[in-house]
Enzyme design. Structure first.
Site, PDB file in Angstrom:
ATOM      1  N   LYS A 164      -0.702  -0.116  68.555  1.00 38.76           N
ATOM      2  CA  LYS A 164      -2.120  -1.169  68.251  1.00 38.76           C
ATOM      3  C   LYS A 164      -2.065  -1.614  67.202  1.00 38.76           C
ATOM      4  CE  LYS A 164      -6.372  -0.518  66.777  1.00 38.76           C
ATOM      5  NZ  LYS A 164      -6.315  -0.169  65.472  1.00 38.76           N
ATOM      6  N   GLY A 184     -11.214  -4.336  64.294  1.00 44.21           N
ATOM      7  CA  GLY A 184     -11.202  -4.042  62.749  1.00 44.21           C
ATOM      8  C   GLY A 184      -9.986  -4.643  61.980  1.00 44.21           C
ATOM      9  N   GLU A 187      -7.956   8.714  62.323  1.00 43.03           N
ATOM     10  CA  GLU A 187      -8.025   8.298  64.204  1.00 43.03           C
ATOM     11  C   GLU A 187      -7.694   9.491  64.844  1.00 43.03           C
ATOM     12  OE1 GLU A 187      -4.238   5.674  64.883  1.00 43.03           O
ATOM     13  OE2 GLU A 187      -5.606   5.341  62.506  1.00 43.03           O
ATOM     14  N   SER A 234     -12.254   2.228  53.633  1.00 41.78           N
ATOM     15  CA  SER A 234     -11.112   1.889  54.637  1.00 41.78           C
ATOM     16  C   SER A 234     -10.388   1.172  53.798  1.00 41.78           C
ATOM     17  CB  SER A 234     -11.645   0.670  55.889  1.00 41.78           C
ATOM     18  OG  SER A 234     -10.449   0.656  56.807  1.00 41.78           O
ATOM     19  N   SER A 235      -8.931   1.486  53.981  1.00 38.09           N
ATOM     20  CA  SER A 235      -7.756   1.125  53.970  1.00 38.09           C
ATOM     21  C   SER A 235      -7.200  -0.065  54.700  1.00 38.09           C
ATOM     22  CB  SER A 235      -6.000   2.554  54.185  1.00 38.09           C
ATOM     23  OG  SER A 235      -5.891   2.662  56.212  1.00 38.09           O
ATOM     24  N   GLN A 236      -7.860  -0.625  55.460  1.00 36.65           N
ATOM     25  CA  GLN A 236      -7.546  -1.801  55.597  1.00 36.65           C
ATOM     26  C   GLN A 236      -7.918  -2.712  54.859  1.00 36.65           C
ATOM     27  OE1 GLN A 236      -9.672  -1.895  59.338  1.00 36.65           O
ATOM     28  NE2 GLN A 236      -8.354  -0.765  60.873  1.00 36.65           N
ATOM     29  N   ARG A 257      -0.579  -6.161  63.100  1.00 38.66           N
ATOM     30  CA  ARG A 257       0.236  -5.698  61.842  1.00 38.66           C
ATOM     31  C   ARG A 257       1.924  -6.915  61.835  1.00 38.66           C
ATOM     32  NH1 ARG A 257      -2.280  -1.825  60.434  1.00 38.66           N
ATOM     33  NH2 ARG A 257      -2.797  -0.851  58.235  1.00 38.66           N
ATOM     34  N   LYS A 307      -9.170  -1.521  74.471  1.00 36.00           N
ATOM     35  CA  LYS A 307      -9.667  -1.939  73.710  1.00 36.00           C
ATOM     36  C   LYS A 307      -7.834  -1.623  73.032  1.00 36.00           C
ATOM     37  CE  LYS A 307     -12.148  -1.500  69.037  1.00 36.00           C
ATOM     38  NZ  LYS A 307     -11.058  -1.378  67.426  1.00 36.00           N
ATOM     39  N   ARG A 333     -12.087   6.099  71.304  1.00 35.02           N
ATOM     40  CA  ARG A 333     -11.569   6.943  70.986  1.00 35.02           C
ATOM     41  C   ARG A 333     -12.699   7.998  71.655  1.00 35.02           C
ATOM     42  NH1 ARG A 333      -6.577   6.185  69.301  1.00 35.02           N
ATOM     43  NH2 ARG A 333      -6.145   4.135  67.612  1.00 35.02           N
TER      44      ARG A 333
END
Length: 444
Positions: A28, A96, A315, A171-173, A33, A412, A387
């Site tokens: 995912k 996210g 995660e 968040s690294s996002q 990305r 998801k 999860r």
């Protein structure tokens, strides 16, 4: 397995050692990305083995809303970029990657782009990313609680770029979302992380690798500073790796039930956090081997507790916590305070559900301590978190009577999870492959 309650799934108990090969769908994290970057490319892209799940459908739909053509039909997904349009609304669902990767993309549209999502998504932090966009002279309006969904990005067709600071402790996002669009900014972009911690660094490394593969020049030689040169993004023909984090429950199943589970197409090297699984599971008592591109995990039913820093792979925490609840000694998971801002507060959720089943799981400032106790069956709540659902299935392999609430939330990132899980348990012959819940013949 069925439950008398339609919203509950009776997690099956393993009655014999496992011997199965499970073909896990595409990553995912990589899929979304690739989709976001393909939308900004100078030409069409072909994305092979792309995961088709709720999160990736949301990304594809969002890009189509912005004017990009995305054909999800077949094994090869075609993405044809176009001028990005505004005066639209993007539904992020609970993804996210959509809510954090696309605001910077939307700043390149020709009008306002409103972002909204599921009720649960309204609690997820967005403030640092929105503040960074404002620092780049992008107008962002809060349409609800400041720093949360919903909000509106007012695109003007171009972004100046330059330098920006962002606190990515949550968040690294936040960093990845800026980097993915940065090559299309007039001056490119230099991003500097200013927070006390930086979780999930492999996900930023994944973003950098995807950008470089598309011909984008990225300098990450300085710690927690990334510079992206302005320039064209190349359209590409790429193969998406399997989702190694989604492989985790299946590989851990071999430790809980005994026997062996194999996952094919395991990459020799990867930026996915799931690439840390072989070392983690070895420490917890598994025998792990990589034969060509097939990773196998074998167990005896014994699981050992560990002291583990999961900062780089948060995660994996729900799966490892569930495994730890079945161990022979306590486990401490560190470096995962940021999980409080994921699909749900994962630390609180794991502590609640392990305790509900009779275990002992306590929150710390940055993680969990799991002390094994005799577990009992009961309802395992998922909090709309995929999860959490797979963690409940893992506990249910050993504990009779575990009923997982809303197991469909696994769609998801892992559509068909129940069929894959039950297919793994039903597969008794070595060399048989479980794919989409079906047991195929030997692959040799």
């Amino acid at each position: 397995m069925t439950s008398p309650h339609p919203d509950l799934w009776s997690a099956p108990v393993a009655v014999a050692p496992l011997d199965a090969t499970v073909a896990v769908p595409g990553s995912k994290s990589l899929s979304n990305r690739y989709l976001a970057l393909a939308a900004l490319a100078a030409g069409p892209s072909t994305l092979r083995s792309l995961l088709v799940s709720r999160d990736t459908r949301l990304m594809a739909s969002a890009l189509e809303t912005l004017g990009v053509q995305v054909d999800l039909g077949g094994d090869a997904v075609q993405v044809t970029p176009a001028a990005l349009r505004g005066d639209v609304t993007v539904d992020c669902g609970l993804a996210g990657t959509v809510m954090r990767f696309l605001p910077a993309v939307a700043a390149l549209a020709d009008g306002p782009v409103r972002f909204t999502g599921d009720v649960e998504a309204l609690a997820r932090p967005m403030g640092p990313l929105l503040q960074a966009l404002r620092a780049l002279d992008v107008r962002v309006d809060d349409d609800g609680e400041p720093g949360r969904l919903p909000f509106t990005v007012h695109g003007r067709g171009a972004v100046r770029g330059g330098n920006v600071d962002v606190d990515a402790s949550g968040s690294s996002q936040f960093v990845s979302g800026l980097l993915l669009a940065a090559a299309r900014f007039d001056q490119g972009l230099t991003v500097r992380h200013t927070g006390p911690t930086l979780p999930s660094l492999p996900h930023i490394e994944m973003t950098v690798a995807v950008l470089r593969d598309a011909g984008v020049v990225v300098d990450d030689s300085r710690p927690e500073i990334w510079h992206v040169e302005p320039g064209a993004v190349a359209g590409r023909d790429v193969q998406v790796e399997p989702d190694l984090s989604n492989a985790a429950p299946f590989l851990c199943a071999a430790m809980v039930a005994g026997g062996t589970v194999r996952v094919p197409a395991w990459p020799a090297s990867t930026t996915q956090p799931g690439g840390l699984l072989p070392d983690i599971l070895t420490r917890m008592g598994a025998t792990v081997a990589l034969d060509g591109d097939v990773l196998s995990v074998s167990g005896t039913g014994e699981v050992h507790g560990v002291d583990l820093d999961l900062r780089a792979a948060g995660e994996l925490a729900p799966t490892i916590a569930a495994l730890a609840a079945l161990a022979d000694s306590p486990t401490r998971l560190r470096g995962i305070a940021h999980l409080r801002g994921h699909e749900t507060d994962r630390l609180a959720a794991l502590a609640a559900e392990i305790t509900r089943q009779g275990g002992q799981c306590e929150q710390t400032s940055d993680g969990l301590v799991v002390t094994p106790r005799a577990l009992r069956g009961g309802t395992w709540r998922t909090y709309a978190d995929h999860r959490m659902a797979t963690a409940g299935a893992l506990v249910g392999l050993r504990v009779p009577g575990v009923e997982v609430e809303d197991v469909a939330t696994t769609a998801k990132t892992l559509p068909g999870f129940v069929d894959l899980w039950t297919g793994m348990l039903a597969s008794a012959d070595a060399g048989h492959v479980v794919r989409d819940g079906l047991t195929a013949g030997p692959t040799a």
